[in-house]
Design an enzyme around this catalytic site. Structure first.
Site, short mmCIF file in Angstrom:
data_model
loop_
_atom_site.label_atom_id
_atom_site.label_comp_id
_atom_site.label_asym_id
_atom_site.label_seq_id
_atom_site.Cartn_x
_atom_site.Cartn_y
_atom_site.Cartn_z
N ASP A 140 -28.94 21.37 29.70
CA ASP A 140 -29.75 21.70 28.53
C ASP A 140 -29.99 20.47 27.64
O ASP A 140 -30.04 20.57 26.42
CB ASP A 140 -29.10 22.82 27.70
CG ASP A 140 -30.11 23.51 26.78
OD1 ASP A 140 -31.33 23.28 26.94
OD2 ASP A 140 -29.68 24.25 25.89
N HIS A 144 -34.13 23.76 25.50
CA HIS A 144 -34.73 24.99 24.97
C HIS A 144 -35.45 24.76 23.63
O HIS A 144 -36.26 25.60 23.21
CB HIS A 144 -33.68 26.09 24.84
CG HIS A 144 -32.68 25.89 23.75
ND1 HIS A 144 -31.45 25.31 23.97
CD2 HIS A 144 -32.71 26.19 22.44
CE1 HIS A 144 -30.77 25.27 22.84
NE2 HIS A 144 -31.52 25.80 21.89
N SER A 163 -30.01 23.61 16.73
CA SER A 163 -29.97 23.27 18.15
C SER A 163 -30.52 21.87 18.39
O SER A 163 -31.58 21.50 17.87
CB SER A 163 -30.80 24.27 18.96
OG SER A 163 -30.17 25.53 18.99
#
Length: 405
Positions: A159, A129, A238
């Site tokens: 992910d 993402h 992230s």
């Protein structure tokens, strides 16, 4: 009565004066010998009655200057981990293609995140993402240099994405090695390094708050065995590393639970056991080599269940099976009644087949559950598939096949 002449009176007065002077001289001489200069105290001036602080001597000043700052063992641990790992953490910025008021494509600033260099050739691990929809990816190193990155591979089920940049010849890159996430304990200290809000190589500390958490990400994919931590993780963290106290990467910081979008003490990281396996496949082939069940599957819902008069409304409907595939060999049955399903892009599905409700003891209610249950499985692995058929449950062992490219 005795009479005195003027001469007598003058001599008497002169003798008295001489005696007085001699007496004064003798008194002062004796008194000055009894009082020493060091015994005399000088009173301070009226405006200087405040006591002045003592000024350290030259020796004392040298000792103060040479005093070393001491750190606790916990502080030394933090400092050590930061020193050996921070240069291997990169800042990732992306550009995306947008549309202006004239419906013309334009380049816009995308998102930002973090990543870790895991190979001295320039391979970087991050989250999918972080680079989603990116047309250009820029990787910034600790020394301020910036390189354009390319996507080697990405895996939505975990992910995890792998990027690569090419440093100049002779450049020595710092890397972070993977640790063992399978031996983590709740309460164990962990450290995060990332780029929250664009503040490069920020370090936060915390503990492992929970293990084995199944979390659904923004792509509606359930990632199992996530590490929960109270380490502060904010937007921009992230893709960055979650480290143990030896500086080994035991997780990839992925998401937070927060009503404000900022850290609320509930963050999650993909475990290193998953990240390492996925990264190895992506670096080798660009895809993850997972085992699959050779069948066409449809997520069951209330509308299908009511139409087919089923007694359950959750699970995975086996619409068709591959002829001679592993599902057929295991005894799983596909549907026989063809119906048109959907409104915008209708498709033909087949009713009457088995409904998968579990894999290896994991409850399967949706396609997200199904893919999550097979995330760590390889071709050749055997899984126990529970199906609902004719209002009863049965279990079939299925040898997983390789995914067709």
């Amino acid at each position: 009565m005795k009479l005195y002449t003027h001469r007598h009176i003058f001599l008497s007065a002169s003798c008295g004066a001489i005696a007085t002077v001699l007496g004064f001289i003798i008194f002062n001489t004796i008194h000055s010998q009894s009082i020493q200069p060091q015994d005399i105290q000088e009173l301070p001036a009226e405006n200087s009655l405040v006591e002045e602080p003592a000024t350290p001597s030259q020796t004392e000043q040298v000792q103060v200057a040479n005093t070393q700052i001491s750190y606790t063992s916990d502080e030394m641990q933090n400092i050590h981990v930061y020193e050996i790992c921070n240069e291997a953490v990169v800042n990732i910025n992306t550009q995306v293609t947008g549309i202006n008021w004239f419906l013309e494509p334009i380049v816009q600033e995308g998102g930002s995140g973090s990543g870790s260099i895991i190979d001295s050739r320039g391979y970087v691990i991050t989250n999918v993402h972080v680079i989603q929809d990116a047309t250009k990816i820029y990787i910034s190193l600790s020394d301020g240099t910036q390189y354009e990155g390319t996507v080697i591979g990405q895996d939505n089920e975990s992910d995890i994405a792998i990027l690569k940049f090419t440093p100049p010849a002779g450049t020595v890159l710092k890397t972070i090695s993977f640790g063992d996430s399978t031996s983590l304990k709740v309460g164990q200290k962990v450290i995060a390094i990332g780029n929250p809000f664009g503040l490069e190589r920020t370090m936060t500390t915390g503990i492992v708050s929970g293990l084995g958490r199944p979390i659904q990400n923004s792509n509606n994919t359930i990632i199992r065995d996530m590490i929960q931590t109270d380490t502060a993780i904010n937007p921009g963290n992230s893709g960055g590393p979650l480290l143990d106290t030896n500086g080994r990467m035991i997780g990839i910081n992925t998401m937070i639970y927060s009503s404000s979008g900022n850290s609320a003490g509930v963050g999650f990281a993909v475990p290193a056991s998953t990240a390492q396996r996925v990264a190895a496949d992506l670096m080798k082939t660009g895809t993850v080599n997972r085992g699959v069940i050779q069948a066409s599957l449809v997520q069951l819902n209330r509308s299908i269940a009511d139409y087919a008069r089923l007694d359950i409304a959750s699970g995975i409907l086996v619409s068709e099976i591959t002829k001679g595939g592993n599902a057929e060999k295991a005894g799983i049955k596909g549907g026989t009644q063809a119906v048109r399903y959907g409104t915008r892009q209708p498709q033909i599905i087949y009713l009457g087949g088995d409904i998968i409700t579990g894999i290896d003891g994991i409850k399967i209610s949706s396609l997200a559950d199904y893919f999550s249950a097979l995330e760590s499985k390889r071709p050749g692995d055997t899984v126990k598939v529970t199906v609902h058929r004719n209002r009863t449950d049965s279990t079939f062992p299925v040898v997983l096949a390789a995914k067709q490219k």
